[in-house]
Design a protein around this motif. Structure first.
Motif, PDB file in Angstrom:
ATOM      1  N   TYR A 240      34.172  45.388  27.614  1.00 34.41           N
ATOM      2  CA  TYR A 240      34.106  44.857  28.970  1.00 34.41           C
ATOM      3  C   TYR A 240      34.543  45.941  29.949  1.00 34.41           C
ATOM      4  O   TYR A 240      35.476  46.716  29.679  1.00 34.41           O
ATOM      5  CB  TYR A 240      35.011  43.640  29.142  1.00 34.41           C
ATOM      6  N   SER A 241      33.894  45.973  31.094  1.00 30.48           N
ATOM      7  CA  SER A 241      34.229  46.926  32.146  1.00 30.48           C
ATOM      8  C   SER A 241      35.359  46.386  33.015  1.00 30.48           C
ATOM      9  O   SER A 241      35.751  45.220  32.908  1.00 30.48           O
ATOM     10  CB  SER A 241      33.002  47.172  33.024  1.00 30.48           C
ATOM     11  N   HIS A 242      35.836  47.231  33.907  1.00 33.85           N
ATOM     12  CA  HIS A 242      36.847  46.809  34.869  1.00 33.85           C
ATOM     13  C   HIS A 242      36.342  45.623  35.692  1.00 33.85           C
ATOM     14  O   HIS A 242      37.078  44.662  35.948  1.00 33.85           O
ATOM     15  CB  HIS A 242      37.210  47.979  35.783  1.00 33.85           C
ATOM     16  N   GLU A 243      35.069  45.686  36.099  1.00 33.52           N
ATOM     17  CA  GLU A 243      34.507  44.613  36.911  1.00 33.52           C
ATOM     18  C   GLU A 243      34.440  43.306  36.138  1.00 33.52           C
ATOM     19  O   GLU A 243      34.736  42.227  36.685  1.00 33.52           O
ATOM     20  CB  GLU A 243      33.107  45.010  37.397  1.00 33.52           C
ATOM     21  N   GLN A 244      34.061  43.368  34.876  1.00 29.79           N
ATOM     22  CA  GLN A 244      33.985  42.157  34.065  1.00 29.79           C
ATOM     23  C   GLN A 244      35.381  41.561  33.831  1.00 29.79           C
ATOM     24  O   GLN A 244      35.574  40.348  33.914  1.00 29.79           O
ATOM     25  CB  GLN A 244      33.297  42.463  32.739  1.00 29.79           C
ATOM     26  N   VAL A 249      39.929  37.611  35.252  1.00 30.19           N
ATOM     27  CA  VAL A 249      41.232  37.429  35.893  1.00 30.19           C
ATOM     28  C   VAL A 249      41.113  36.537  37.124  1.00 30.19           C
ATOM     29  O   VAL A 249      41.931  35.631  37.337  1.00 30.19           O
ATOM     30  CB  VAL A 249      41.843  38.800  36.264  1.00 30.19           C
ATOM     31  N   ALA A 250      40.089  36.764  37.931  1.00 26.24           N
ATOM     32  CA  ALA A 250      39.919  35.971  39.152  1.00 26.24           C
ATOM     33  C   ALA A 250      39.674  34.505  38.813  1.00 26.24           C
ATOM     34  O   ALA A 250      40.232  33.604  39.457  1.00 26.24           O
ATOM     35  CB  ALA A 250      38.770  36.524  39.985  1.00 26.24           C
ATOM     36  N   ALA A 251      38.832  34.247  37.810  1.00 26.21           N
ATOM     37  CA  ALA A 251      38.558  32.861  37.417  1.00 26.21           C
ATOM     38  C   ALA A 251      39.811  32.189  36.870  1.00 26.21           C
ATOM     39  O   ALA A 251      40.077  31.017  37.149  1.00 26.21           O
ATOM     40  CB  ALA A 251      37.440  32.826  36.379  1.00 26.21           C
ATOM     41  N   ALA A 275      42.835  45.509  36.558  1.00 26.10           N
ATOM     42  CA  ALA A 275      42.073  44.287  36.851  1.00 26.10           C
ATOM     43  C   ALA A 275      43.000  43.102  37.107  1.00 26.10           C
ATOM     44  O   ALA A 275      42.550  42.071  37.611  1.00 26.10           O
ATOM     45  CB  ALA A 275      41.119  43.968  35.703  1.00 26.10           C
ATOM     46  N   GLY A 276      44.287  43.252  36.736  1.00 29.91           N
ATOM     47  CA  GLY A 276      45.263  42.217  37.070  1.00 29.91           C
ATOM     48  C   GLY A 276      45.699  41.325  35.937  1.00 29.91           C
ATOM     49  O   GLY A 276      46.220  40.228  36.175  1.00 29.91           O
ATOM     50  N   ILE A 277      45.550  41.786  34.677  1.00 31.54           N
ATOM     51  CA  ILE A 277      46.005  40.961  33.549  1.00 31.54           C
ATOM     52  C   ILE A 277      47.514  40.754  33.613  1.00 31.54           C
ATOM     53  O   ILE A 277      48.240  41.512  34.265  1.00 31.54           O
ATOM     54  CB  ILE A 277      45.616  41.583  32.200  1.00 31.54           C
ATOM     55  N   THR A 278      47.974  39.738  32.906  1.00 31.50           N
ATOM     56  CA  THR A 278      49.407  39.437  32.857  1.00 31.50           C
ATOM     57  C   THR A 278      50.108  40.222  31.764  1.00 31.50           C
ATOM     58  O   THR A 278      51.230  40.680  31.939  1.00 31.50           O
ATOM     59  CB  THR A 278      49.620  37.930  32.609  1.00 31.50           C
TER      60      THR A 278
END
Length: 431
Positions: A240-244, A249-251, A275-278
């Motif tokens: 998966y890419s950064h965008e994917q 993360v957004a969802a 990408a903002g993962i926890t």
């Protein structure tokens, strides 16, 4: 092909979903029926079990042990811990704690007493695995995903019969390009089987997140790299890419949930973190720039070293070589993360019927260079914060859960004692 035209998944646990999970989670009904003071969830579904309310915890006094508080490092000799209704009501020296008359007493003389441990990455696909995890000291856990939503059922099993399963944060199914038979886990996933390229488009990624959330997932699990435990896969290959990852993360955030991400390569780790993962899972090749970014963002790191160590000695030479190469890198990464102030947590990545004691991962944290107390914190207070359970687990103090382990010696001097608890207490009930 798009999945946007499909109706949104139901936001409740349906009977079909419960039955699908129950079919895969062999033994749950029998386990509930056999549990003292608990009854199996009625056939009308899990919501009925919830409406009935979970049984209260037990009443127990842990008497005479040496109590360790991981939060402060304080050691109290000849300590008394009073648990009522599964919650700690008092803990401290005998001179300060009154033992209720007629209380059931667990003699802890000659033992060290610690709060129940937290396994922050474990795959519990059966009731037997859940019970084994508790017996090995993991009284709380975070799922690393299951094949058919079994972890949702394990979470309910833990509420109905606490001694049979750890208190669990469920992740539902793994968000990965090829879902395989997992599309059978819920009818709302089946439209994804039509996608020739798998779960890759923004719509498909959002769809799996939405189904997970609708089924009651507490966290979302995805990946950025292939698996290390399969010799035919390249763990440094990015799927998966950064965008994917950002879509996932957004969802998840729209549903108020965090994301844990399976990762190995430095680029993959960096893409996942930014990408903002926890929390970053595995992360053998995580680099300094990514660790600095993790510290800035408060991203947790779960190295799962015991899973990598388990590949050493494999009859497959590829896996043996990976284990021998990756383990020292993981130890160095864990120590670098700790020294930078990145929050570290312990997870075994147990799966496939083999449950590793969480104490083994704590021992590896110590061998990586953490002090014994800091290593213990990765499976107590640090993990409690990650799971959103700080104030509930990670300590044996007033108001915390009545989960404890008794070990045969001083874990600050010999951390290996955590691998074989002498006794485990779950919600005030001795296991």
């Amino acid at each position: 092909m798009c999945v946007e035209n499909c109706p949104p998944p139901s936001n409740r646990l349906t009977r079909r979903g419960v039955l699908a999970g129950a079919a895969a989670l062999a033994g749950t009904t029998a386990a509930l029926a056999a549990a003292p003071g608990a009854s199996a969830a009625p056939s009308t579904g899990m919501s009925a079990a919830r409406s009935a309310g979970a049984p209260r915890g037990g009443d127990l006094v842990i008497d005479g042990g040496t109590l360790l508080d991981p939060a402060t490092g304080e050691v109290t000799e000849d300590a008394v811990v009073v648990i009522r209704d599964g919650v700690v009501r008092a803990a401290g020296t005998r001179a300060r704690v009154d033992v209720p008359k007629g209380a059931t007493v667990l003699d802890a003389r000659g033992r060290w007493v610690l709060p129940g441990l937290v396994d922050s990455h474990i795959h519990l696909n059966t009731a037997a695995e859940a019970k084994t995890a508790v017996r090995l000291g993991a009284t709380s856990a975070r799922s690393g995903s299951t094949n058919f939503y079994q972890d949702i059922a394990v979470r309910e099993l833990a509420r109905q019969a606490p001694k049979l399963a750890p208190r669990l944060r469920a992740a539902g199914i793994f968000i990965t390009p090829d879902l395989g038979d997992t599309v059978l886990g819920d009818p709302d996933l089946t439209p994804l089987a039509r996608l020739s390229e798998g779960v890759r488009s923004p719509e498909a990624l959002r769809r799996v997140v939405q189904v997970n959330l609708a089924r009651g997932a507490d966290v979302i699990k995805t990946r950025v790299n292939e698996r290390a435990g399969l010799p035919e896969q390249d763990p440094l290959a990015q799927v998966y890419s950064h965008e994917q990852l950002s879509e996932v993360v957004a969802a998840a955030r729209r549903g108020g949930k965090g994301v844990l991400c399976h990762s190995y390569s430095e680029k993959g780790c960096h893409d996942a973190v930014t990408a903002g993962i926890t929390s970053l899972e595995h992360g053998a090749f995580v680099g300094e720039r990514t660790l600095h970014e993790m510290r800035r963002r408060g991203t947790y790191f779960t190295p799962t070293m015991i899973a990598i160590a388990g590949m050493i000695g494999s009859s497959n030479p590829v896996l043996d070589e990976r284990g021998r190469t990756y383990l020292p890198k993981l130890k160095a990464a864990a120590l670098a993360a700790h020294e930078l102030g990145v929050p570290l947590v312990s997870g075994t990545d147990s799966s496939g019927g083999e449950v590793e004691p969480i104490g083994s991962e704590i021992e590896l944290m110590h061998s990586a260079g953490l002090s014994a107390l800091d290593a213990i914190r990765t499976a107590t207070v640090n993990a409690a914060r990650l799971l959103g359970l700080d104030g509930t687990v990670g300590r044996l103090a007033r108001g915390f859960a009545g989960d404890a382990i008794l070990v045969s010696g001083d874990p600050l001097a010999d951390i290996s004692v955590l691998k074989k608890p002498v006794r485990v207490v779950r919600a005030g009930v001795a296991v």
